[in-house]
Design an enzyme around this catalytic site. Structure first.
Site, PDB file in Angstrom:
ATOM      1  N   ALA A 144       1.066  -1.320  -0.364  1.00  0.00           N
ATOM      2  CA  ALA A 144       0.412   0.029   0.305  1.00  0.00           C
ATOM      3  C   ALA A 144       1.183   1.377  -0.234  1.00  0.00           C
ATOM      4  CB  ALA A 144      -1.374  -0.304   1.148  1.00  0.00           C
ATOM      5  N   GLY A 187       6.094   8.357   1.282  1.00  0.00           N
ATOM      6  CA  GLY A 187       7.319   7.977   2.767  1.00  0.00           C
ATOM      7  C   GLY A 187       7.481   6.761   2.255  1.00  0.00           C
ATOM      8  N   HIS A 188       7.010   5.345   1.836  1.00  0.00           N
ATOM      9  CA  HIS A 188       8.183   4.242   1.366  1.00  0.00           C
ATOM     10  C   HIS A 188       8.950   5.361   0.225  1.00  0.00           C
ATOM     11  CE1 HIS A 188       3.954   2.375   2.331  1.00  0.00           C
ATOM     12  NE2 HIS A 188       4.939   1.904   3.601  1.00  0.00           N
ATOM     13  N   LYS A 209       9.747   7.568  11.024  1.00  0.00           N
ATOM     14  CA  LYS A 209       8.022   7.126  11.197  1.00  0.00           C
ATOM     15  C   LYS A 209       7.342   5.989  12.037  1.00  0.00           C
ATOM     16  CE  LYS A 209       2.989   7.314  10.712  1.00  0.00           C
ATOM     17  NZ  LYS A 209       2.737   5.506  10.363  1.00  0.00           N
ATOM     18  N   SER A 267      -0.197   3.899   5.277  1.00  0.00           N
ATOM     19  CA  SER A 267      -0.978   2.908   4.624  1.00  0.00           C
ATOM     20  C   SER A 267      -2.465   3.056   5.218  1.00  0.00           C
ATOM     21  CB  SER A 267      -0.353   1.330   4.347  1.00  0.00           C
ATOM     22  OG  SER A 267       1.045   1.663   3.875  1.00  0.00           O
TER      23      SER A 267
HETATM   24  P1  AMP Z   1       5.531   0.193   6.012  1.00  0.00           P
HETATM   25  O1  AMP Z   1       4.612  -0.544   5.154  1.00  0.00           O
HETATM   26  O2  AMP Z   1       4.724   0.591   6.796  1.00  0.00           O
HETATM   27  O3  AMP Z   1       5.637  -1.577   6.981  1.00  0.00           O
HETATM   28  O4  AMP Z   1       7.004   0.703   6.645  1.00  0.00           O
HETATM   29  C1  AMP Z   1       8.161   0.414   5.515  1.00  0.00           C
HETATM   30  C2  AMP Z   1       8.943   1.458   5.866  1.00  0.00           C
HETATM   31  O5  AMP Z   1       8.139   3.033   5.499  1.00  0.00           O
HETATM   32  C3  AMP Z   1       8.907   1.830   7.088  1.00  0.00           C
HETATM   33  O6  AMP Z   1      10.544   1.948   7.533  1.00  0.00           O
HETATM   34  C4  AMP Z   1       8.610   2.998   7.739  1.00  0.00           C
HETATM   35  O7  AMP Z   1       9.062   3.656   8.782  1.00  0.00           O
HETATM   36  C5  AMP Z   1       8.339   3.687   6.345  1.00  0.00           C
HETATM   37  N1  AMP Z   1       7.073   4.412   6.412  1.00  0.00           N
HETATM   38  C6  AMP Z   1       6.146   4.474   6.588  1.00  0.00           C
HETATM   39  N2  AMP Z   1       5.861   5.591   6.734  1.00  0.00           N
HETATM   40  C7  AMP Z   1       6.483   6.412   6.141  1.00  0.00           C
HETATM   41  C8  AMP Z   1       6.479   8.069   6.416  1.00  0.00           C
HETATM   42  N3  AMP Z   1       5.354   8.723   6.452  1.00  0.00           N
HETATM   43  N4  AMP Z   1       7.867   8.924   5.904  1.00  0.00           N
HETATM   44  C9  AMP Z   1       8.084   7.605   6.221  1.00  0.00           C
HETATM   45  N5  AMP Z   1       8.698   6.576   5.769  1.00  0.00           N
HETATM   46  C10 AMP Z   1       7.967   6.019   6.009  1.00  0.00           C
END
Ligand code: AMP
Length: 282
Positions: free
Chosen positions: A32, A36-37, A151, A188
């Site tokens: 998703a 950020g990702h 984050k 997400s």
């Molecule tokens: P997730 O898919 O939520 O597990 O996130 C995957 C990676 O993306 C993790 O290292 C999160 O910290 C990073 N991440 C998620 N949201 C953000 C954001 N808004 N800004 C920067 N990194 C993010």
């Protein structure tokens, strides 16, 4: 971009690159994807010869079954976005690839208080699952650098500790939080917010900015009390506001130690969506 579903196929490709002394940047995600990702992918792309992104919604880190079942999944959009960022390899495994029957993937590390405070206290078992999946992914990808977002500040600290404790030769890179125009940290889960909750959610960032302003003149306890009270509104319900030492995650109460860096972290419910955010105070 090459897409791999099987561990052995990805390993075969990456081993060739490692043998040729190429550097590999790795960005683990649960899909998703949002900006950020993608910012992590761009950072990885700028520093490494190759970039691997993984998409795996890891069941072992969800402490609530409903959060897992409602977690957004957008595979086609994700693939298209990654192609546009010029990601080299997408690893899209199944649960059986990550957790094959008979393979012990448990991680037995003493995290001290790192996994007991904040998210650790409020989401029992969450970090056990995070450490387990990231260790497994690191064993598969064997990257030069691991890209993580600020984050999930506590997650970053815990994974850095894990890599150090296990003596893995991987550099962790902390990337800044990417936000919507109104300050809400991209997540997400944001797509699950109702319009009213979405309109209220930027308040979290505003209160954290106020916390940073207050840090010069107020105690951590006073700032926490103010933030909890201010965030308790018709549409928001703060679960915790914590102010911790940036490196040890020890909670601060009576006074700041201005020689050390401190972080304010928040977990706030907006309806049935749980949002987290944080700010480095100094
Ligand atoms: P997730 O898919 O939520 O597990 O996130 C995957 C990676 O993306 C993790 O290292 C999160 O910290 C990073 N991440 C998620 N949201 C953000 C954001 N808004 N800004 C920067 N990194 C993010």
């Amino acid at each position: 971009m090459k897409l791999f579903k099987k561990v052995s196929d990805l390993r075969y490709h990456l081993q060739g690159l490692t043998n040729a002394k190429q550097t590999i940047g790795f960005v683990p995600t649960m899909g998703a994807l949002h900006q950020g990702h993608l910012s992590l992918v761009e950072r990885a792309k700028a520093k490494n010869d190759y970039v691997v992104v993984s998409i795996f919604v890891n069941p072992t880190q969800f402490n609530e079954a409903s959060d897992l079942s409602t977690y957004p999944r957008t595979p086609v959009q994700d693939i298209n976005q990654l192609i546009r960022t010029q990601c080299d390899f997408l690893f899209y495994p199944t649960s059986d690839d990550i957790y094959p029957p008979g393979l012990d993937t448990s991680v037995d590390i003493d995290f001290g208080i790192l996994d007991k405070v904040m998210e650790g206290e409020h989401r029992p078992g969450h970090f056990v699952g995070v450490a387990q999946v990231v260790k497994r992914l690191l064993d598969i990808v064997q990257p030069t650098r691991l890209y993580l977002g600020q984050k999930d500040f506590q997650q970053f600290t815990i994974l850095k500790h894990m890599i150090k404790t296990l003596g893995m030769d991987i550099k962790t890179v902390r990337c800044p939080i990417v936000r919507e125009a109104d300050g809400l940290a991209m997540s997400s889960r944001n797509v699950r917010l109702t319009p009213a909750h979405r309109a209220a959610a930027p308040k979290i960032r505003q209160v954290l900015l106020e916390a940073r302003e207050m840090a010069g003149t107020h105690s951590p306890a006073a700032i926490k009390a103010y933030a909890m009270q201010t965030l308790q509104t018709e549409w928001l319900r703060p679960e915790y506001i914590e102010i911790v030492d940036r490196l040890t995650l020890s909670p601060l109460e009576e006074e700041f130690d201005f020689v050390r860096s401190a972080v304010a972290c928040a977990a706030v419910w907006a309806g049935d969506v749980r949002l987290i955010d944080n700010i480095i105070l100094f």
